[in-house]
Design a protein around this motif. Sequence first.
Motif, short mmCIF file in Angstrom:
data_model
loop_
_atom_site.label_atom_id
_atom_site.label_comp_id
_atom_site.label_asym_id
_atom_site.label_seq_id
_atom_site.Cartn_x
_atom_site.Cartn_y
_atom_site.Cartn_z
N HIS A 89 -11.52 -3.32 1.46
CA HIS A 89 -11.17 -2.01 0.88
C HIS A 89 -10.05 -2.10 -0.14
O HIS A 89 -9.82 -1.18 -0.88
CB HIS A 89 -10.76 -1.05 1.99
N PHE A 90 -9.29 -3.17 -0.10
CA PHE A 90 -8.27 -3.37 -1.14
C PHE A 90 -8.12 -4.86 -1.38
O PHE A 90 -8.41 -5.68 -0.50
CB PHE A 90 -6.93 -2.73 -0.77
N PHE A 91 -7.71 -5.21 -2.61
CA PHE A 91 -7.57 -6.61 -2.97
C PHE A 91 -6.29 -7.16 -2.33
O PHE A 91 -5.29 -6.45 -2.22
CB PHE A 91 -7.49 -6.75 -4.50
N ALA A 92 -6.34 -8.43 -1.87
CA ALA A 92 -5.13 -9.07 -1.34
C ALA A 92 -4.06 -9.00 -2.42
O ALA A 92 -4.34 -9.15 -3.60
CB ALA A 92 -5.44 -10.52 -0.96
N GLY A 93 -2.84 -8.72 -2.02
CA GLY A 93 -1.75 -8.64 -3.00
C GLY A 93 -1.53 -7.24 -3.55
O GLY A 93 -0.61 -7.04 -4.34
N THR A 94 -2.35 -6.26 -3.13
CA THR A 94 -2.14 -4.87 -3.57
C THR A 94 -0.77 -4.39 -3.09
O THR A 94 -0.35 -4.72 -1.97
CB THR A 94 -3.26 -3.96 -3.02
N ASP A 95 -0.09 -3.62 -3.91
CA ASP A 95 1.21 -3.03 -3.59
C ASP A 95 1.14 -2.33 -2.21
O ASP A 95 0.33 -1.43 -2.02
CB ASP A 95 1.54 -2.01 -4.70
N PRO A 96 1.97 -2.74 -1.25
CA PRO A 96 1.90 -2.12 0.09
C PRO A 96 2.18 -0.62 0.08
O PRO A 96 1.69 0.10 0.95
CB PRO A 96 2.97 -2.88 0.90
N VAL A 97 2.97 -0.15 -0.90
CA VAL A 97 3.22 1.30 -0.98
C VAL A 97 1.89 2.01 -1.24
O VAL A 97 1.56 3.03 -0.62
CB VAL A 97 4.24 1.64 -2.10
N ALA A 98 1.09 1.44 -2.16
CA ALA A 98 -0.21 2.03 -2.47
C ALA A 98 -1.16 1.93 -1.27
O ALA A 98 -1.94 2.85 -1.01
CB ALA A 98 -0.83 1.34 -3.69
N ILE A 99 -1.09 0.83 -0.52
CA ILE A 99 -1.97 0.69 0.65
C ILE A 99 -1.65 1.76 1.68
O ILE A 99 -2.55 2.40 2.24
CB ILE A 99 -1.83 -0.72 1.27
N GLY A 100 -0.35 1.98 1.92
CA GLY A 100 0.05 3.02 2.88
C GLY A 100 -0.43 4.39 2.44
O GLY A 100 -0.95 5.18 3.23
N HIS A 101 -0.26 4.65 1.14
CA HIS A 101 -0.71 5.93 0.59
C HIS A 101 -2.22 6.10 0.76
O HIS A 101 -2.70 7.10 1.26
CB HIS A 101 -0.33 6.00 -0.90
N LYS A 102 -2.95 5.07 0.34
CA LYS A 102 -4.41 5.22 0.31
C LYS A 102 -5.01 5.29 1.71
O LYS A 102 -5.97 6.03 1.94
CB LYS A 102 -5.04 4.06 -0.48
N ALA A 103 -4.41 4.54 2.65
CA ALA A 103 -4.94 4.56 4.02
C ALA A 103 -4.94 5.98 4.57
O ALA A 103 -5.89 6.41 5.23
CB ALA A 103 -4.12 3.64 4.92
N LEU A 104 -3.88 6.72 4.28
CA LEU A 104 -3.83 8.10 4.75
C LEU A 104 -4.63 9.03 3.84
O LEU A 104 -5.31 9.95 4.30
CB LEU A 104 -2.37 8.58 4.86
N ALA A 105 -4.60 8.77 2.53
CA ALA A 105 -5.28 9.66 1.58
C ALA A 105 -6.78 9.76 1.86
O ALA A 105 -7.36 10.84 1.79
CB ALA A 105 -5.04 9.16 0.14
N VAL A 106 -7.42 8.62 2.16
CA VAL A 106 -8.87 8.66 2.36
C VAL A 106 -9.22 9.44 3.64
O VAL A 106 -10.28 10.07 3.72
CB VAL A 106 -9.50 7.25 2.37
N ASN A 107 -8.32 9.39 4.61
CA ASN A 107 -8.52 10.18 5.83
C ASN A 107 -8.31 11.67 5.56
O ASN A 107 -9.11 12.51 5.97
CB ASN A 107 -7.56 9.70 6.92
N LEU A 108 -7.24 11.98 4.86
CA LEU A 108 -6.97 13.39 4.54
C LEU A 108 -8.08 13.98 3.69
O LEU A 108 -8.40 15.17 3.79
CB LEU A 108 -5.62 13.51 3.82
N SER A 109 -8.69 13.14 2.84
CA SER A 109 -9.78 13.60 1.99
C SER A 109 -10.93 14.16 2.83
O SER A 109 -11.58 15.14 2.44
CB SER A 109 -10.26 12.45 1.10
N ASP A 110 -11.17 13.55 3.99
CA ASP A 110 -12.23 14.06 4.88
C ASP A 110 -11.87 15.44 5.41
O ASP A 110 -12.74 16.31 5.56
CB ASP A 110 -12.48 13.09 6.03
N LEU A 111 -10.60 15.66 5.71
CA LEU A 111 -10.18 17.00 6.15
C LEU A 111 -10.37 18.01 5.01
O LEU A 111 -10.90 19.10 5.22
CB LEU A 111 -8.72 17.01 6.59
N ALA A 112 -9.93 17.62 3.81
CA ALA A 112 -10.06 18.53 2.66
C ALA A 112 -11.52 18.90 2.43
O ALA A 112 -11.85 20.04 2.13
CB ALA A 112 -9.47 17.87 1.40
N ALA A 113 -12.41 17.91 2.62
CA ALA A 113 -13.84 18.13 2.38
C ALA A 113 -14.46 19.09 3.39
O ALA A 113 -15.50 19.69 3.13
CB ALA A 113 -14.59 16.80 2.42
N MET A 114 -13.83 19.24 4.55
CA MET A 114 -14.32 20.18 5.56
C MET A 114 -13.63 21.54 5.45
O MET A 114 -13.93 22.45 6.21
CB MET A 114 -14.07 19.64 6.98
#
Length: 354
Positions: A89-114
Motif C-alpha cells: 500500500h505504500f513504497f518502502a521509505g515513504t515519509d512516516p508522517v504521510a503513512i500515519g495520515h494515510k492509514a487513518l484517512a483511508v478509514n475515515l473515507s469509508d465513514l464519509a462515504a456512508m
Amino acid sequence: MNEFGLISHYFGQQPALLPAGHPDSLLPSSSTAPHGNALAGGGSPAAACMPQARNPVLLGIGDDCALLRPLPPGWALAVSSDMLLEGRHFFAGTDPVAIGHKALAVNLSDLAAMGAWPLAFTLALALPAVDPAWLAGFRQGLLALASRAACPLVGGDTTRGPLTISITVMGAVPAGGALRRDGARPGDQLWVSGPLGAAALAVAQRAGGGHASAAAAERLDWPLPRFDVGLQLAGLASAAMDLSDGLAGDLSHLLQASAACCGQPLGARLLAEQLPLADVLAEVEEEQARQHALHGGDDYELLFTAPPHRQAKIQALCPTARMIGQIHAGNGMLLADRFGNAAPVPAKGHDHFA
Ligand code: ADP
Ligand code: MG
C-alpha cells in the motif's frame, strides 16, 4: 523501550480534537451530528446548547477494552477496517508522517462515504523494530488527522512483525439515512466529488523508479476524507461509495449492489467530456490521463448517484462535484465521447488477488 512504554509514549497523549466547523476541521458544522458539535468534548457555543452534546468516549487507552457511550436513539454505529502494508500500500521509505495520515484517512473515507460522523478508532500495529524517529513521525501524521476529524484513538494492539498498520474506525450515522451502495436506480445521475487520476499518476511514476510530480504525490500520500461532501448528501444521494480502487471497478460494485437490490440489471453511461481529470494529468497524453482517471485507485473521492431533479441542489452544496453520466437499466458500462460514440469500459480496478 518496551511494548507498554511505547504505547503510552507515542499514543497515550493526544492533541485536542477540533470541533466541527473549526477552520481546520474536516467536519462541517451541523446540528445533526450525533453528539452535537461537541464530539471533541469542547464545541462551539451553539453545540453547547444541544441536549445530546457529549463526548462519545467513556474510557480510552489503557484497559482491556475502550468504552464508548451508546448512540442517541435513531443513530446506527458504522464500523470499518482498512489495513496498510509496506510494499503493497505504500513504497518502502515513504515519509512516516504521510503513512500515519494515510492509514487513518483511508478509514475515515469509508465513514464519509456512508454519511457517518467519526466517533473513535483503534490501531493495530506490527513494527519490525522500535524506530523512535519513524514512530514520532507516524504518530504526528496519524493524530493530526485524528484531531481534524474529531476522532480519538481509543485502543489497539502492538506487536513485532513486518510493518503493518490496521485501523478500525467507528462512526455514527442516522439509521435510515446511511449512504449505501445499493440505492442507485435507472435514470439516476452519476457524480464524483472531485478530480480523479492524480494518485494513479504518482503510483506509475514511482513504480517506474522516478519521482512523482508534486501534485500527484500530494494526492497519493495525503488523501483527505470527503466528509464535507458525504455529510451533506443524506436525503440527496440514492447511493454512494468512496473511490479507493478506481472509478470503473468501484462503479461496477455499486451497479452490482444496486442491481441486486432492485432486482434488475443496471449499467452506466459515462460522458468522457465530463470526467474530472486532475490538473496534473496534463503531464501525460490524453488517453493515458483517461486511463488513470478510469482505472487508477487511491483518489478517495466519493462516487454517488442521485435523481436528476436534485442536480442543482447537489451542485450548490458540493461545488467540486461533477456529474459524469447516468445509470440505466441493462448491464454494461459505456464511455461516450462528445459525438455520442460509445465504447465499453472494462470493470478493471485494483484487485490484490488478480
Ligand atoms: P491486552 O493484552 O489486554 O489486549 P494490550 O497489552 O495489547 O492489552 O494493550 C494495552 C492497552 O494499550 C490497551 O488499552 C490497548 O487498547 C492499548 N493499545 C495497545 N496497542 C495500541 C496502539 N497501537 N494504539 C493505541 N492503543 C494501543
Ligand atoms: Mg486484555
